[in-house]
Write a protein that holds these residues in place. Structure first.
Motif, PDB file in Angstrom:
ATOM      1  N   CYS A 127       0.991  -1.219   0.077  1.00 21.08           N
ATOM      2  CA  CYS A 127      -0.045   0.214   0.096  1.00 21.08           C
ATOM      3  C   CYS A 127       0.685   1.601  -0.396  1.00 21.08           C
ATOM      4  N   ASN A 128       2.175   1.205  -0.140  1.00 16.67           N
ATOM      5  CA  ASN A 128       3.091   2.278   0.028  1.00 16.67           C
ATOM      6  C   ASN A 128       2.953   2.987   0.984  1.00 16.67           C
ATOM      7  N   TYR A 129       2.831   2.513   2.837  1.00 18.15           N
ATOM      8  CA  TYR A 129       2.636   3.435   3.749  1.00 18.15           C
ATOM      9  C   TYR A 129       3.676   3.452   3.883  1.00 18.15           C
ATOM     10  N   ARG A 130       4.486   4.580   4.591  1.00 18.25           N
ATOM     11  CA  ARG A 130       5.947   4.630   4.674  1.00 18.25           C
ATOM     12  C   ARG A 130       5.994   5.657   6.260  1.00 18.25           C
ATOM     13  N   HIS A 131       6.263   5.011   7.169  1.00 12.13           N
ATOM     14  CA  HIS A 131       6.715   5.555   8.621  1.00 12.13           C
ATOM     15  C   HIS A 131       8.390   5.587   8.753  1.00 12.13           C
ATOM     16  N   VAL A 132       8.623   6.667   9.387  1.00 16.61           N
ATOM     17  CA  VAL A 132      10.188   6.899  10.333  1.00 16.61           C
ATOM     18  C   VAL A 132       9.887   7.278  10.490  1.00 16.61           C
ATOM     19  N   ASP A 133      10.734   6.719  11.734  1.00 14.62           N
ATOM     20  CA  ASP A 133      11.255   7.033  13.078  1.00 14.62           C
ATOM     21  C   ASP A 133      12.087   6.866  13.351  1.00 14.62           C
ATOM     22  N   VAL A 134      13.368   8.202  14.582  1.00 12.15           N
ATOM     23  CA  VAL A 134      13.912   7.738  15.254  1.00 12.15           C
ATOM     24  C   VAL A 134      14.264   7.651  16.660  1.00 12.15           C
ATOM     25  N   GLN A 135      15.396   6.966  17.054  1.00  9.88           N
ATOM     26  CA  GLN A 135      15.944   6.558  18.301  1.00  9.88           C
ATOM     27  C   GLN A 135      17.496   6.916  18.809  1.00  9.88           C
ATOM     28  N   ILE A 136      17.202   7.595  20.157  1.00 11.82           N
ATOM     29  CA  ILE A 136      18.957   7.949  20.130  1.00 11.82           C
ATOM     30  C   ILE A 136      19.442   6.751  20.974  1.00 11.82           C
ATOM     31  N   LEU A 137      20.975   6.082  21.026  1.00 12.99           N
ATOM     32  CA  LEU A 137      21.116   5.242  21.078  1.00 12.99           C
ATOM     33  C   LEU A 137      22.219   5.867  22.495  1.00 12.99           C
ATOM     34  N   GLU A 138      22.287   6.705  22.372  1.00 12.88           N
ATOM     35  CA  GLU A 138      23.645   6.769  23.978  1.00 12.88           C
ATOM     36  C   GLU A 138      22.851   8.110  24.661  1.00 12.88           C
ATOM     37  N   ASN A 139      22.733   7.432  26.237  1.00 15.60           N
ATOM     38  CA  ASN A 139      22.567   9.320  26.932  1.00 15.60           C
ATOM     39  C   ASN A 139      21.017   9.503  26.893  1.00 15.60           C
ATOM     40  N   LYS A 140      20.221   8.650  26.766  1.00 16.64           N
ATOM     41  CA  LYS A 140      18.909   9.085  26.790  1.00 16.64           C
ATOM     42  C   LYS A 140      17.797   9.557  27.643  1.00 16.64           C
ATOM     43  N   GLU A 141      17.374  10.269  27.733  1.00 17.45           N
ATOM     44  CA  GLU A 141      15.892   9.605  29.250  1.00 17.45           C
ATOM     45  C   GLU A 141      15.080  11.176  28.813  1.00 17.45           C
ATOM     46  N   PRO A 142      14.311  10.818  29.822  1.00 19.63           N
ATOM     47  CA  PRO A 142      12.863  11.574  29.370  1.00 19.63           C
ATOM     48  C   PRO A 142      13.402  12.869  29.758  1.00 19.63           C
ATOM     49  N   CYS A 143      13.375  13.946  28.137  1.00 19.17           N
ATOM     50  CA  CYS A 143      13.754  15.289  29.226  1.00 19.17           C
ATOM     51  C   CYS A 143      12.313  16.404  28.189  1.00 19.17           C
ATOM     52  N   ARG A 144      13.339  17.314  27.928  1.00 14.17           N
ATOM     53  CA  ARG A 144      12.409  19.198  27.156  1.00 14.17           C
ATOM     54  C   ARG A 144      13.632  19.529  27.095  1.00 14.17           C
ATOM     55  N   TYR A 145      14.104  20.069  25.770  1.00 13.05           N
ATOM     56  CA  TYR A 145      14.911  20.843  25.246  1.00 13.05           C
ATOM     57  C   TYR A 145      13.669  22.808  25.047  1.00 13.05           C
ATOM     58  N   ILE A 146      14.737  23.657  25.349  1.00 13.05           N
ATOM     59  CA  ILE A 146      14.160  25.124  25.341  1.00 13.05           C
ATOM     60  C   ILE A 146      15.414  25.566  24.264  1.00 13.05           C
ATOM     61  N   LEU A 147      14.808  25.725  23.338  1.00 17.87           N
ATOM     62  CA  LEU A 147      16.067  27.335  22.798  1.00 17.87           C
ATOM     63  C   LEU A 147      15.443  27.967  22.001  1.00 17.87           C
ATOM     64  N   GLU A 148      15.968  29.257  22.536  1.00 20.47           N
ATOM     65  CA  GLU A 148      15.406  30.588  22.180  1.00 20.47           C
ATOM     66  C   GLU A 148      16.308  31.167  20.655  1.00 20.47           C
ATOM     67  N   VAL A 149      15.356  30.876  19.740  1.00 20.76           N
ATOM     68  CA  VAL A 149      15.765  31.280  18.176  1.00 20.76           C
ATOM     69  C   VAL A 149      15.526  32.759  18.279  1.00 20.76           C
ATOM     70  N   SER A 150      17.014  33.353  17.624  1.00 19.73           N
ATOM     71  CA  SER A 150      17.337  34.624  18.053  1.00 19.73           C
ATOM     72  C   SER A 150      17.581  35.053  16.716  1.00 19.73           C
ATOM     73  N   CYS A 151      18.652  34.277  15.632  1.00 19.02           N
ATOM     74  CA  CYS A 151      19.280  34.593  14.548  1.00 19.02           C
ATOM     75  C   CYS A 151      19.388  33.809  13.699  1.00 19.02           C
ATOM     76  N   GLU A 152      19.957  34.203  12.478  1.00 16.98           N
ATOM     77  CA  GLU A 152      20.126  32.939  11.466  1.00 16.98           C
ATOM     78  C   GLU A 152      20.588  31.735  11.731  1.00 16.98           C
ATOM     79  N   GLU A 153      22.029  32.250  12.438  1.00 20.50           N
ATOM     80  CA  GLU A 153      22.298  30.696  13.021  1.00 20.50           C
ATOM     81  C   GLU A 153      22.037  29.909  13.741  1.00 20.50           C
ATOM     82  N   ASP A 154      21.068  30.287  14.097  1.00 23.64           N
ATOM     83  CA  ASP A 154      19.932  29.135  14.901  1.00 23.64           C
ATOM     84  C   ASP A 154      19.388  28.238  14.112  1.00 23.64           C
ATOM     85  N   MET A 155      19.371  28.715  12.715  1.00 27.35           N
ATOM     86  CA  MET A 155      18.578  28.218  12.091  1.00 27.35           C
ATOM     87  C   MET A 155      18.864  26.636  11.800  1.00 27.35           C
ATOM     88  N   SER A 156      20.306  26.180  11.414  1.00 32.13           N
ATOM     89  CA  SER A 156      20.877  25.166  11.554  1.00 32.13           C
ATOM     90  C   SER A 156      21.263  24.748  12.380  1.00 32.13           C
TER      91      SER A 156
END
Ligand SMILES: [Zn+2]
Length: 168
Positions: free
Chosen positions: A39-68
């Motif tokens: 049926c051409n269904y496609r699913h992508v997922d990712v998994q961090i292999l090292e040092n992972k723990e339930p968490c929240r990341y907060i980033l202030e995006v304030s300049c063009e450099e932050d795009m990368s």
């Protein structure tokens, strides 16, 4: 992997592909791609292999450099941009990706476009146009926003010295 069935049509004609990406100063992230031959269904997922723990990341995006700034989002990751009133929730056919802040903003733009494409509601369309304009400003560093990603599975991350990491 013969026991894997397609989540969409239950066919056993499923191809599973795994790629391990090494992200500098972070670690290894495994990408899994499931494709159904029937049926051409496609699913992508990712998994961090090292040092992972339930968490929240907060980033202030304030300049063009932050795009990368690199972003890893698993299918369990919730993305919130409070200033734009945007929230991308996990669940349903939620997909994982390895991208950057610009890629996240592009996904938001695409979702806004898709949501209003068939709408006849002029107010809604104007609101959407305004939001798309603000996203362009953010990309050019003219408007500051906060990008938050939380993931109870610990498989999402914003990879930057500027990002604040909190345990959840
Ligand atoms: Zn299928």
């Amino acid at each position: 992997m013969g026991s894997v069935l397609c989540p969409a049509c239950s066919s056993s004609g499923v191809l599973l592909d795994f790629h391990v990406h090494t992200i500098p100063y972070f670690g290894e992230v495994m990408e899994s791609i499931l494709v159904c031959k029937d049926c051409n269904y496609r699913h992508v997922d990712v998994q961090i292999l090292e040092n992972k723990e339930p968490c929240r990341y907060i980033l202030e995006v304030s300049c063009e450099e932050d795009m990368s700034v690199r972003v890893v989002r698993s299918s369990m990751g919730r993305i919130i941009i409070p200033e734009l009133g945007v929230e991308i929730s996990p669940g349903g056919d939620s997909q994982g990706f390895i991208s950057n802040i610009e890629g996240v903003l592009d996904r938001v733009s695409m979702a806004v476009r898709t949501a209003t494409h068939w709408s006849d509601d002029e107010k809604k369309k104007m609101k959407a146009e305004m939001l798309l304009g603000r996203i362009d400003d953010i990309k050019e560093g003219k408007e500051k926003v906060t990008v938050i990603i939380e993931d109870t599975s610990g498989n999402s991350a914003i990879i930057s010295d500027k990002a604040i990491k909190e345990k959840i």
